[in-house]
Design a protein around this motif. Sequence first.
Motif, mmCIF file in Angstrom:
data_model
loop_
_atom_site.group_PDB
_atom_site.id
_atom_site.type_symbol
_atom_site.label_atom_id
_atom_site.label_comp_id
_atom_site.label_asym_id
_atom_site.label_seq_id
_atom_site.Cartn_x
_atom_site.Cartn_y
_atom_site.Cartn_z
ATOM 1 N N PHE A 5 55.194 40.982 46.455
ATOM 2 C CA PHE A 5 54.235 41.837 47.164
ATOM 3 C C PHE A 5 53.700 41.143 48.424
ATOM 4 O O PHE A 5 53.483 41.794 49.443
ATOM 5 N N ASP A 29 56.626 52.699 44.461
ATOM 6 C CA ASP A 29 57.226 51.818 43.470
ATOM 7 C C ASP A 29 58.748 51.993 43.512
ATOM 8 O O ASP A 29 59.256 53.115 43.547
ATOM 9 N N VAL A 30 59.460 50.895 43.480
ATOM 10 C CA VAL A 30 60.917 50.939 43.578
ATOM 11 C C VAL A 30 61.563 51.499 42.300
ATOM 12 O O VAL A 30 62.692 51.988 42.342
ATOM 13 N N ASN A 86 47.743 46.579 35.203
ATOM 14 C CA ASN A 86 48.185 45.746 34.098
ATOM 15 C C ASN A 86 47.698 44.312 34.308
ATOM 16 O O ASN A 86 47.763 43.792 35.425
ATOM 17 N N GLY A 92 52.198 43.769 30.118
ATOM 18 C CA GLY A 92 53.501 43.837 30.777
ATOM 19 C C GLY A 92 53.448 43.607 32.272
ATOM 20 O O GLY A 92 54.333 44.049 33.004
ATOM 21 N N GLU A 94 54.235 42.340 35.660
ATOM 22 C CA GLU A 94 55.451 41.685 36.170
ATOM 23 C C GLU A 94 55.197 40.932 37.466
ATOM 24 O O GLU A 94 55.814 39.904 37.724
ATOM 25 N N VAL A 95 54.337 41.505 38.301
ATOM 26 C CA VAL A 95 54.087 40.909 39.621
ATOM 27 C C VAL A 95 52.647 40.409 39.644
ATOM 28 O O VAL A 95 51.709 41.198 39.469
ATOM 29 N N HIS A 99 47.499 44.834 41.693
ATOM 30 C CA HIS A 99 47.948 46.134 42.212
ATOM 31 C C HIS A 99 47.480 47.235 41.275
ATOM 32 O O HIS A 99 47.373 47.046 40.062
ATOM 33 N N HIS A 101 48.469 50.968 40.056
ATOM 34 C CA HIS A 101 49.515 51.994 40.004
ATOM 35 C C HIS A 101 48.859 53.363 40.146
ATOM 36 O O HIS A 101 47.891 53.664 39.426
HETATM 37 P P1 AMP Z 1 53.354 45.542 36.869
HETATM 38 O O1 AMP Z 1 54.226 45.617 35.661
HETATM 39 O O2 AMP Z 1 52.023 46.205 36.678
HETATM 40 O O3 AMP Z 1 53.237 44.130 37.405
HETATM 41 O O4 AMP Z 1 54.082 46.434 37.962
HETATM 42 C C1 AMP Z 1 54.920 45.912 38.953
HETATM 43 C C2 AMP Z 1 55.594 47.092 39.606
HETATM 44 O O5 AMP Z 1 56.167 46.651 40.825
HETATM 45 C C3 AMP Z 1 56.716 47.713 38.780
HETATM 46 O O6 AMP Z 1 56.412 49.084 38.538
HETATM 47 C C4 AMP Z 1 57.948 47.544 39.674
HETATM 48 O O7 AMP Z 1 58.820 48.630 39.612
HETATM 49 C C5 AMP Z 1 57.325 47.383 41.048
HETATM 50 N N1 AMP Z 1 58.126 46.653 42.004
HETATM 51 C C6 AMP Z 1 58.728 45.464 41.836
HETATM 52 N N2 AMP Z 1 59.359 45.082 42.955
HETATM 53 C C7 AMP Z 1 59.135 46.056 43.869
HETATM 54 C C8 AMP Z 1 59.531 46.246 45.228
HETATM 55 N N3 AMP Z 1 60.276 45.355 45.881
HETATM 56 N N4 AMP Z 1 59.112 47.380 45.859
HETATM 57 C C9 AMP Z 1 58.356 48.295 45.210
HETATM 58 N N5 AMP Z 1 57.955 48.155 43.936
HETATM 59 C C10 AMP Z 1 58.334 47.056 43.269
#
Ligand code: AMP
Length: 115
Positions: A5, A29-30, A86, A92, A94-95, A99, A101
């Motif tokens: 991000f 979101d990708v 999250n 869960g 991931e990043v 952020h 959603h």
């Molecule tokens: P979280 O699980 O809450 O951390 O959500 C991370 C979100 O980032 C997920 O829904 C992914 O699909 C989204 N994501 C990851 N990489 C990218 C990207 N390059 N562009 C847009 N969304 C992304």
Amino acid sequence: MATIFEKIIAGEIPADIVYRDDHIVAFRDVRPAAPVHMLIVPVKPIPTVDDLVDEDLGLLGRMVSVARDLARAESISKGGYRLVMNCRGHAGQEVFHLHLHLMGGRPLGPMVGEG
Ligand code: AMP
């Protein structure tokens, strides 16, 4: 190391950016989980909700108001939508760059799946 991000905010990797000001960037979101799925992200690299400090609370308010405005622009306000943050492993995350959603465009089902 910079998160994905941070790289999107810096323009180092592409994203479908739908909003940008000095404090907040929002992009699609990708891997969309709903017809409308956007991420509202502070420019400040805060890893998780648990890392928020009192001086960040205004920023949180801005994130929610950007989400509200994007929902209106996407015509999902009347039908309703979900805002989710999250935090760490059990949720869960991931990043590890805070952020919000924004998801909508169809009935979203139960808040938490079985698991
Ligand atoms: P979280 O699980 O809450 O951390 O959500 C991370 C979100 O980032 C997920 O829904 C992914 O699909 C989204 N994501 C990851 N990489 C990218 C990207 N390059 N562009 C847009 N969304 C992304």
